[in-house]
Design a protein around this motif. Structure first.
Motif, short mmCIF file in Angstrom:
data_model
loop_
_atom_site.label_atom_id
_atom_site.label_comp_id
_atom_site.label_asym_id
_atom_site.label_seq_id
_atom_site.Cartn_x
_atom_site.Cartn_y
_atom_site.Cartn_z
N VAL A 79 43.66 35.10 41.74
CA VAL A 79 42.48 35.15 42.19
C VAL A 79 42.44 36.71 42.47
CG1 VAL A 79 40.75 34.90 43.93
CG2 VAL A 79 42.07 33.14 43.41
N MET A 80 41.31 37.56 42.01
CA MET A 80 41.31 38.80 42.16
C MET A 80 39.79 39.15 42.87
SD MET A 80 42.41 42.03 41.83
CE MET A 80 43.89 41.38 41.13
N ALA A 81 39.63 39.80 43.95
CA ALA A 81 38.59 40.17 44.48
C ALA A 81 37.65 41.57 43.95
CB ALA A 81 38.62 40.40 45.93
N GLY A 82 36.48 41.28 43.87
CA GLY A 82 35.77 42.73 43.54
C GLY A 82 34.59 42.41 42.84
N CYS A 201 40.87 23.58 35.89
CA CYS A 201 40.12 24.35 35.12
C CYS A 201 40.36 25.81 34.68
CB CYS A 201 38.48 24.52 36.07
SG CYS A 201 38.76 25.59 37.51
N GLU A 202 40.02 26.34 33.90
CA GLU A 202 40.32 27.58 33.30
C GLU A 202 40.11 28.83 34.12
OE1 GLU A 202 39.16 25.24 31.35
OE2 GLU A 202 40.74 24.99 29.80
N PHE A 203 38.67 28.87 34.52
CA PHE A 203 38.14 29.97 35.33
C PHE A 203 37.27 29.47 36.66
CE2 PHE A 203 38.25 31.82 30.87
CZ PHE A 203 39.31 32.64 31.12
N ALA A 204 37.30 30.26 37.39
CA ALA A 204 36.05 30.14 38.62
C ALA A 204 35.97 31.24 39.32
CB ALA A 204 37.24 29.08 39.72
N VAL A 205 34.81 31.16 39.92
CA VAL A 205 34.08 32.58 40.58
C VAL A 205 33.33 32.13 41.71
CG1 VAL A 205 33.70 33.71 38.04
CG2 VAL A 205 31.94 32.13 38.95
N GLY A 206 33.28 33.19 42.50
CA GLY A 206 32.35 32.90 43.65
C GLY A 206 32.20 34.05 44.50
N CYS A 207 31.39 33.95 45.67
CA CYS A 207 31.10 34.97 46.61
C CYS A 207 31.65 34.82 47.83
CB CYS A 207 29.77 35.29 46.41
SG CYS A 207 28.57 33.83 46.87
N THR A 208 31.47 35.92 48.78
CA THR A 208 32.29 35.86 50.15
C THR A 208 31.58 36.10 51.12
OG1 THR A 208 32.78 38.11 49.78
CG2 THR A 208 34.63 36.57 48.98
N TYR A 209 29.92 36.43 50.74
CA TYR A 209 29.11 36.62 52.13
C TYR A 209 28.72 35.43 52.48
CZ TYR A 209 26.27 36.55 47.68
OH TYR A 209 25.67 36.63 46.55
N PHE A 221 35.02 37.04 43.90
CA PHE A 221 36.11 36.83 43.28
C PHE A 221 36.02 36.16 42.02
CE2 PHE A 221 35.12 33.42 45.79
CZ PHE A 221 35.41 32.14 45.13
N ILE A 222 37.08 35.97 41.38
CA ILE A 222 37.32 35.36 40.17
C ILE A 222 38.81 34.87 39.94
CG2 ILE A 222 38.21 37.66 38.62
CD1 ILE A 222 36.72 36.21 36.29
N TYR A 223 38.78 33.38 39.45
CA TYR A 223 40.06 33.02 39.60
C TYR A 223 40.39 32.68 37.98
CZ TYR A 223 42.96 28.65 38.67
OH TYR A 223 43.99 27.75 38.25
N GLY A 256 48.59 42.90 33.38
CA GLY A 256 49.26 41.70 33.40
C GLY A 256 48.58 40.81 34.46
N GLY A 257 48.35 39.63 34.01
CA GLY A 257 47.81 38.60 35.06
C GLY A 257 46.28 38.81 35.68
N VAL A 258 46.08 38.33 36.48
CA VAL A 258 44.62 38.41 37.04
C VAL A 258 44.03 39.94 37.19
CG1 VAL A 258 45.01 37.89 39.55
CG2 VAL A 258 42.81 37.00 38.25
N GLU A 259 45.11 40.65 37.55
CA GLU A 259 45.00 42.20 37.70
C GLU A 259 43.95 42.71 36.68
OE1 GLU A 259 46.76 43.41 40.44
OE2 GLU A 259 45.89 45.41 40.21
N ARG A 260 43.81 42.09 35.33
CA ARG A 260 42.96 42.67 34.33
C ARG A 260 41.49 42.19 34.47
NH1 ARG A 260 45.40 39.49 29.54
NH2 ARG A 260 47.14 40.26 30.24
N MET A 261 41.16 41.74 35.41
CA MET A 261 39.87 41.16 35.77
C MET A 261 39.28 42.18 36.90
SD MET A 261 38.81 38.90 33.71
CE MET A 261 39.58 37.62 32.68
N ARG A 262 40.22 43.18 37.28
CA ARG A 262 39.45 44.13 38.24
C ARG A 262 38.94 45.24 37.06
NH1 ARG A 262 44.10 46.92 42.02
NH2 ARG A 262 42.18 48.15 42.59
N VAL A 263 37.70 45.72 37.65
CA VAL A 263 36.80 46.52 36.69
C VAL A 263 36.87 48.07 37.14
CG1 VAL A 263 34.37 46.93 35.70
CG2 VAL A 263 35.26 44.77 36.27
N GLY A 264 36.35 48.64 38.00
CA GLY A 264 36.66 49.84 38.69
C GLY A 264 36.62 50.15 40.06
N THR A 265 36.67 51.32 40.69
CA THR A 265 36.91 51.46 41.84
C THR A 265 36.36 50.43 42.96
OG1 THR A 265 37.02 53.69 41.57
CG2 THR A 265 36.99 53.18 43.76
N PRO A 266 37.19 49.56 43.74
CA PRO A 266 36.58 48.67 44.51
C PRO A 266 35.99 49.37 45.81
CG PRO A 266 39.08 48.87 44.99
CD PRO A 266 38.46 50.01 43.97
N PRO A 267 34.97 48.51 46.32
CA PRO A 267 34.20 49.20 47.72
C PRO A 267 35.25 48.90 48.84
CG PRO A 267 33.40 46.96 47.04
CD PRO A 267 34.33 47.44 45.87
#
Ligand SMILES: *Cc1c(COP(=O)(O)O)cnc(C)c1O
Length: 397
Positions: A79-82, A201-209, A221-223, A256-267
């Protein structure tokens, strides 16, 4: 029953408020304000650029992803947050489409949250390969599978009615038809136990607020299923998802791994608020949260049906088929909700006539439910909601 999980002392709830909107924006965990204040001064203020390494800002999205993963049945490193949930929907669907080049349909349901559908439509238009969206009624999803479907994109819990899909069963049906399954857990994460790994499941997404109380605009986040971690193609090829961002290579190579689902500078500040907010789950078992949530939802429904005959239940009566919010229909629901909020009972309204009440046992108990229904019954019997001041709509309902 709710005694095990109630932790009101961990939240900053305003005096006189009964908060039934944690499904939309979770309240402030007490520890967060001090932590973020200190983080801003000590890390941003004193460390400056060194914070990326010395305060662990760079690795924070994965660390927070793992904390979320523990609450949704996902293994470490999956899982990657962002970013925002809308962005994560786009990423997951783009990766899914690339896995099924011959298939041209994305299946979703009419109860899905509009942004998921909008993002999907925008992506299909952009791809311009003749893809189309097939939108069916929630009850018809299982029977609508087919070998033309590239991806099934569903939100587990319907934001309006609280209706809950059978995650494992639908995933099996989608995969049996050769489709990629994407779950949106916006109203699941932190609401009840989720078994992502078990669902397959292959992918999952969600919010944290929402149920995770990360604060307004908290990162999503994305799984990615571990088997796909080295294969899934990140359409949004940001530099932070590169395998060595600081090589500044002109060619993109996914990390490698879920790290690739990061995009740009995180808040980082918002990410720090979320990281601290997730500590309220220490020692909490989601099956206990579920048990307590069901007890409170049953109480809410019983009390409303007994004392507020003007409202009709819009949520499934079967608790197993419901998430953690309860909705009622009332023609003048908007005005009635404003009158409730004016008296400290905060829920929300969804067009055209849905009054929604989030049930969050970490900071709600049976006495709160009774007190909220007392006020609701009073507003409905006196028709206090007819007051002019409750009719005008704000930009956000
Ligand atoms: C709350 C919610 C969203 C919100 O998306 P953002 O990008 O965070 O604004 C998206 N999808 C679903 C299903 C939601 O419930």
């Amino acid at each position: 029953m709710t005694g095990h999980v109630t932790r009101k002392h961990l939240f900053e709830l305003p005096e006189g408020v009964i908060y039934l909107d944690g499904n939309s924006l979770g309240p402030l965990p007490t520890s967060v304000s001090e932590y973020v204040g200190r983080m801003v001064v000590d890390e941003w203020g004193q460390m400056l650029i060194r914070g990326w390494n010395n305060a662990g800002w760079f690795t924070q999205p994965g660390r927070v992803g793992d904390m979320i993963g523990r609450l949704i049945g996902a293994p470490a490193g999956s899982v990657m947050a962002g970013d925002t949930l809308s962005i994560k929907v786009f990423q997951a669907l783009a990766a899914a489409l690339q896995m099924k080049p011959g298939r041209k349909v994305v299946l979703t349901d009419s109860g899905n949250f509009p942004t998921d559908v909008y993002m999907a439509q925008g992506l299909l238009d952009l791809v311009d390969q003749g893809h189309r969206l097939r939108i069916v009624a929630p009850e018809e999803v299982a029977e609508s599978m087919g070998d033309d479907i590239a991806a099934v994109l569903l939100t587990e819990v319907d934001y309006r009615t609280g209706r809950r899909h059978e995650m494992a069963e639908i995933t099996r049906a989608a995969q049996a038809a050769g489709s990629v399954m994407i779950w949106d857990l916006a109203h699941s994460a932190g609401a009840f136990p989720v078994d992502l790994a078990g669902s397959g499941c292959e992918f999952a997404v969600g919010c944290t607020y929402k149920y995770l109380n990360g604060g307004p605009g908290a990162p999503a986040f994305i799984y990615v299923h571990p088997d796909l971690a080295e294969k899934a193609r990140p359409a949004l090829q940001g530099w932070m998802g590169h395998n060595s961002p600081f090589a500044f290579d002109i060619d993109y190579q996914p990390a490698g791994g879920v790290e690739r689902m990061r995009v740009g500078t995180p808040p980082v500040i918002q990410m720090s608020a979320l990281e601290k907010a997730l500590s309220v789950w220490d020692g909490v078992t989601l099956s206990d949260v579920r048990t307590a949530s069901i007890a409170l939802m049953e109480q809410l429904i019983a009390e409303v049906e007994a004392r507020c005959p003007q409202l009709t239940l819009a949520s499934p009566r079967d608790t197993q088929r419901r998430g953690s919010h309860v909705s009622f229909r009332f023609k003048d629901g908007y005005a009635a909700m404003q009158a409730l909020i004016d008296r400290g009972v905060i829920g929300d309204f969804r067009a055209p006539d849905i009054m929604r009440f989030g049930v969050t046992p970490l900071y709600l108990d049976a006495a709160d439910i009774t007190a909220a229904v007392d006020i609701m019954a009073e507003i409905l019997s006196t028709e206090a909601w007819r007051d002019e001041k409750y009719q005008a709509r704000g930009a956000v309902t």
